[in-house]
Design an enzyme around this catalytic site. Structure first.
Site, PDB file in Angstrom:
ATOM      1  N   SER A 151      10.770  -0.596 -12.934  1.00  0.00           N
ATOM      2  CA  SER A 151      10.786   0.000 -11.594  1.00  0.00           C
ATOM      3  C   SER A 151      10.188  -0.969 -10.592  1.00  0.00           C
ATOM      4  CB  SER A 151       9.974   1.299 -11.576  1.00  0.00           C
ATOM      5  OG  SER A 151       8.589   1.009 -11.706  1.00  0.00           O
ATOM      6  N   CYS A 152      10.380  -0.675  -9.310  1.00  0.00           N
ATOM      7  CA  CYS A 152       9.789  -1.522  -8.273  1.00  0.00           C
ATOM      8  C   CYS A 152       8.268  -1.523  -8.388  1.00  0.00           C
ATOM      9  CB  CYS A 152      10.224  -1.046  -6.891  1.00  0.00           C
ATOM     10  SG  CYS A 152       9.922   0.714  -6.560  1.00  0.00           S
ATOM     11  N   THR A 153       7.691  -0.391  -8.758  1.00  0.00           N
ATOM     12  CA  THR A 153       6.235  -0.285  -8.847  1.00  0.00           C
ATOM     13  C   THR A 153       5.692  -1.057 -10.044  1.00  0.00           C
ATOM     14  OG1 THR A 153       6.350   1.878  -7.770  1.00  0.00           O
ATOM     15  CG2 THR A 153       4.307   1.339  -8.922  1.00  0.00           C
ATOM     16  N   ARG A 233       3.858   9.855  -2.131  1.00  0.00           N
ATOM     17  CA  ARG A 233       5.004   9.516  -1.289  1.00  0.00           C
ATOM     18  C   ARG A 233       4.619   9.791   0.171  1.00  0.00           C
ATOM     19  NH1 ARG A 233      10.035   8.818  -3.869  1.00  0.00           N
ATOM     20  NH2 ARG A 233       9.599   7.985  -5.954  1.00  0.00           N
TER      21      ARG A 233
END
Length: 335
Positions: A151-153, A233
């Site tokens: 994932s991007c994270t 978020r």
């Protein structure tokens, strides 16, 4: 010779992968599969609310796109096994629909003639998960055909977690990603399987889950069971940060931590890990193509071995550039 790429799913990541590929002579997108018609795909590629107008000529020719004079074949097939990747000369498929994250599903692209599949998300039963700058050396062309780019994270966290562990020993840590809203949230209050993601994305700070911390162990097995965390978020359309609080084996100072991270950013992890001592905010990182950029002004140390490190990431551009880098790496090491 450029490796030929097919993109399945021309959403936020698919289009940003295309943008990144346009700037890389070693990769060429030759085909796109998406259930949207070519005129809409062309419009969304050319005009982007986050990243601006694409600096390229984009026109529609029948059912295909023509970008800077090169034709990209467009299809709208629901079943990946029925695609024409082989006939189109596609060697690597970027699977970015978000739907085909299980190996058995993603492997249908291989049936359709592709040689390798990169899933632009965490996956299940994948042959290997790779984070560039961390474990790409584990790629085995003979045995790894369905590859997750994580994932991007995880791409943000893993590089600097590796530095901390290599330099000082990472005993355990908790991370929070303060993450821009994504398409897996509702723009207004509407049903969602996650009651919190059901709430209006641009109006709320929304606590939710992330598997990013635990997923670090897929690329750094030595950290298995040592990291966990969650997500907040927030009402921004792009750019996120990881806030890691960790206990180290060694006692350190803020200078020790920052010097180690700066050295890595200027050395082995250049182009993956960035380092900044400027007082910047999220908007300043929009379009930044590093996986992770350390906010050195935010580094803290308490009682010698408890550290807090914050790192920024453009969760669209940075991640999409790593997908392209991974495709280039795979092609160089063998299909």
């Amino acid at each position: 010779m450029a490796v030929k790429i097919g993109i399945n799913g021309f959403g936020r990541i698919g289009r940003n992968v295309f943008r990144a590929a346009l700037k890389n002579d070693n990769v060429e997108v030759v085909a796109i599969n998406d259930l949207t018609d070519a005129n809409m795909l062309a419009h969304l590629l050319k005009y982007d609310s986050v990243h601006g107008k694409l600096d390229a000529e984009v026109v529609v020719d029948g059912s295909n796109l023509v970008v800077n004079g090169k034709t990209i074949e467009i299809s709208a097939e629901r079943d990946p096994a029925q695609l024409s990747w082989g006939k189109q000369g596609v060697e690597i498929v970027v699977e970015s629909t978000g739907f085909f994250t299980k190996r058995a599903d993603a492997a249908k692209h291989l049936e359709a003639g592709a040689k390798k599949v990169i899933i632009s998300a965490p996956a299940s039963d994948e042959d290997i998960t790779i984070v560039m700058g961390v474990n790409e050396d584990k790629y085995d062309a003979a045995n790894h055909n369905v590859i997750s780019n994580a994932s991007c994270t995880t791409n943000c966290l893993a590089p600097f977690a590796k530095v901390l562990n290599d330099k000082f020993g990472l005993k355990r840590g908790m991370m929070t990603t303060v993450h821009s809203y994504t398409n897996d949230q509702q723009i207004l209050d509407l049903p969602h399987k996650d009651y919190r993601r059901a709430r209006a994305a641009a109006e709320n700070i929304i606590p939710t889950s992330t598997g990013a911390a635990k997923a670090v162990s897929l690329v750094l097995p030595e950290l298995k069971g040592k990291l966990n965390g969650g997500a907040m978020r927030v009402p921004t359309p792009n750019v996120s940060l990881v806030d890691l609080v960790a206990e180290l084996d060694k006692e350190v100072t803020v200078e020790d931590v920052n010097n180690a991270l700066k050295e890595a950013a200027e050395g082995d992890l250049k182009g993956i890990l960035g380092y900044s001592e400027e007082p910047l905010v999220s908007g300043d990182y929009n379009g930044n193509i590093n996986s992770s950029t350390i906010d050195a002004l935010s580094t803290m140390v308490m009682e010698g071995n408890m550290v807090k490190v914050i790192s920024w990431y453009d969760n669209e551009s940075g991640y999409s550039n790593r997908v392209v880098d991974l495709a280039q790496y795979i092609a160089a090491k063998g299909l």
